[in-house]
Design an enzyme around this catalytic site. Structure first.
Site, PDB file in Angstrom:
ATOM      1  N   TYR A  45     -14.125 -48.345 -28.519  1.00  0.00           N
ATOM      2  CA  TYR A  45     -14.226 -47.394 -29.639  1.00  0.00           C
ATOM      3  C   TYR A  45     -13.590 -47.999 -30.893  1.00  0.00           C
ATOM      4  O   TYR A  45     -14.226 -48.096 -31.949  1.00  0.00           O
ATOM      5  CB  TYR A  45     -13.553 -46.070 -29.257  1.00  0.00           C
ATOM      6  CG  TYR A  45     -13.317 -45.162 -30.431  1.00  0.00           C
ATOM      7  CD1 TYR A  45     -14.369 -44.720 -31.227  1.00  0.00           C
ATOM      8  CD2 TYR A  45     -12.016 -44.757 -30.770  1.00  0.00           C
ATOM      9  CE1 TYR A  45     -14.138 -43.902 -32.316  1.00  0.00           C
ATOM     10  CE2 TYR A  45     -11.784 -43.942 -31.854  1.00  0.00           C
ATOM     11  CZ  TYR A  45     -12.846 -43.519 -32.624  1.00  0.00           C
ATOM     12  OH  TYR A  45     -12.615 -42.716 -33.714  1.00  0.00           O
ATOM     13  N   LEU A  47      -5.911 -33.769 -26.412  1.00  0.00           N
ATOM     14  CA  LEU A  47      -4.712 -33.149 -25.862  1.00  0.00           C
ATOM     15  C   LEU A  47      -4.504 -31.696 -26.322  1.00  0.00           C
ATOM     16  O   LEU A  47      -4.358 -30.802 -25.472  1.00  0.00           O
ATOM     17  CB  LEU A  47      -3.480 -34.004 -26.237  1.00  0.00           C
ATOM     18  CG  LEU A  47      -2.155 -33.477 -25.708  1.00  0.00           C
ATOM     19  CD1 LEU A  47      -2.136 -33.457 -24.191  1.00  0.00           C
ATOM     20  CD2 LEU A  47      -0.997 -34.313 -26.247  1.00  0.00           C
TER      21      LEU A  47
END
Ligand code: UDP
Length: 347
Positions: free
Chosen positions: A150, A199
């Site tokens: 990425y 998260l």
């Protein structure tokens, strides 16, 4: 429309990936300021409902015909390019997808921009270009050595922009985001990935009982509590930076690379503790293996964009950031995610 905006009259901003998390918040802020937008999104990850303003084109960057039609139909002045795959873990397992979408399809966009004489682009880059940082906070001039595909795909595109400037006169501002978090303070839009991997949303979904527990990925990092440290930045503050970047390019400003973070690091365990205070509920956690490709600490120095573009975060405190995300979850609008509605028994 104020004086500066008369420049923008009848000109539009093409926002690729404008139905996604950061893109949709940026479109909302652009509209508030009087800019006209055209969102170009394949809705693979984005949500049509998240595009609350402007025009919408259902299109993929792989599809040159639809891209060309879009540029022919609208008077595009500049581009904000969000459309990309953005999950570290997935990129490690499937790098082909990341290089195809984030690099090859991005080249299509640049090609059609140049065919149409559009030479200004704000590019959505990432802290993942740095890899394991050599020092904290990270400066834009620090070494870039991504630890996952990425980050590598975003760094390649940053470099492509550099060479396109030299050869074709394209001007760009690349914004290296640290961890985007929170939701529109008006509560209209928010973060909704499917599957969710980030998260803060996972912590809040656990607080809502939609998940049993939050996995803490790695407890043996070289940090005070052994969990990874990240710099969380509110999505509306990120949106504001895109507008400043766009305006800087419109005034003839040079190509630049800027970090965007709050400059404060929070460990995974600290994020969960702050979230518990915000939601006033227990959040069950489970210790788990490290996630591949995760550097231990990423904290930004954003001095450069503050100094040069006058950017300043409005929602600095992690507690405030989590509160905006929590309000959005509680407002029920997170129900674009059908899975959530289903689990609630609303479907
Ligand atoms: N993380 C975690 N459990 C989760 C999701 C994330 O412990 O279920 C950790 C992850 O390893 C990283 C931090 O939380 O250190 C932020 O991850 P996120 O996926 O939100 O953003 P990223 O840093 O990948 O952009």
């Amino acid at each position: 429309m104020n004086n500066e905006l008369t420049f923008w009259k009848d000109k539009k901003i093409l926002v690729t990936g404008g139905a996604g998390y950061i893109g949709s918040h940026t479109v909302k802020e652009l509209t508030k300021r009087g800019f006209e937008t055209v969102v170009y999104d394949n809705l693979e990850k984005g949500h049509r409902e998240a595009v609350v303003d402007g025009e919408f084109v259902l299109g993929d960057l792989a599809d040159l015909d639809t891209l060309r039609e879009t540029f022919t139909k609208h008077r595009i002045d500049s581009v904000i390019h969000f459309a990309a795959d953005s999950e570290v873990g997935e990129s490690v397992k499937n790098p082909a997808k990341y290089f195809q979408n984030n690099v090859a399809n991005g080249l299509n966009l640049l090609r059609v921009m140049l065919e149409n004489g559009v030479k200004k682009i704000v590019f959505s880059s990432t802290a993942a270009v740095y890899g394991e940082p050599e020092r904290i906070p990270i400066l834009e001039s620090d070494k870039t050595l991504p630890t996952n595909p990425y980050g590598e795909s975003k760094l390649i595109f940053e470099n492509i922009l550099k060479y396109y400037e030299l050869a074709y006169g394209l001007r760009y501002i690349s914004l290296r985001y640290f961890n985007a978090a929170g939701a529109d303070p008006d509560g209209l839009i928010g973060e909704d990935h499917n599957p969710e991997t980030h998260l803060i949303p996972l912590v809040l979904q656990t607080a809502l009982g939609l998940k049993d527990e939050v996995e803490i990925f790695g407890t043996d990092y070289d940090t005070p509590d052994g969990t990874c440290i990240r710099d969380y930045i509110h999505v509306t503050d990120l949106a504001e930076a895109h507008i400043l970047a766009l305006e800087a390019l419109a005034k003839g400003g040079e190509s630049k690379i800027y970090n965007l973070g709050n400059g404060n690091g929070y460990s995974v365990k600290e994020v969960i503790e702050v979230a518990k205070k915000v939601v006033r509920r227990e959040i069950k956690t489970v210790l788990s293996e490290r996630r591949q490709g995760d550097p231990s600490i990423l904290v930004a120095s954003s001095e450069k964009i503050m100094r040069e573009l006058g950017w300043k975060p409005k929602y600095e405190k992690l507690e405030t950031i989590i509160e905006t995300a929590w309000n959005w979850y509680k407002s029920n609008r997170a129900g674009w995610n059908m899975e959530i509605l289903y689990k609630r028994g609303d479907l």
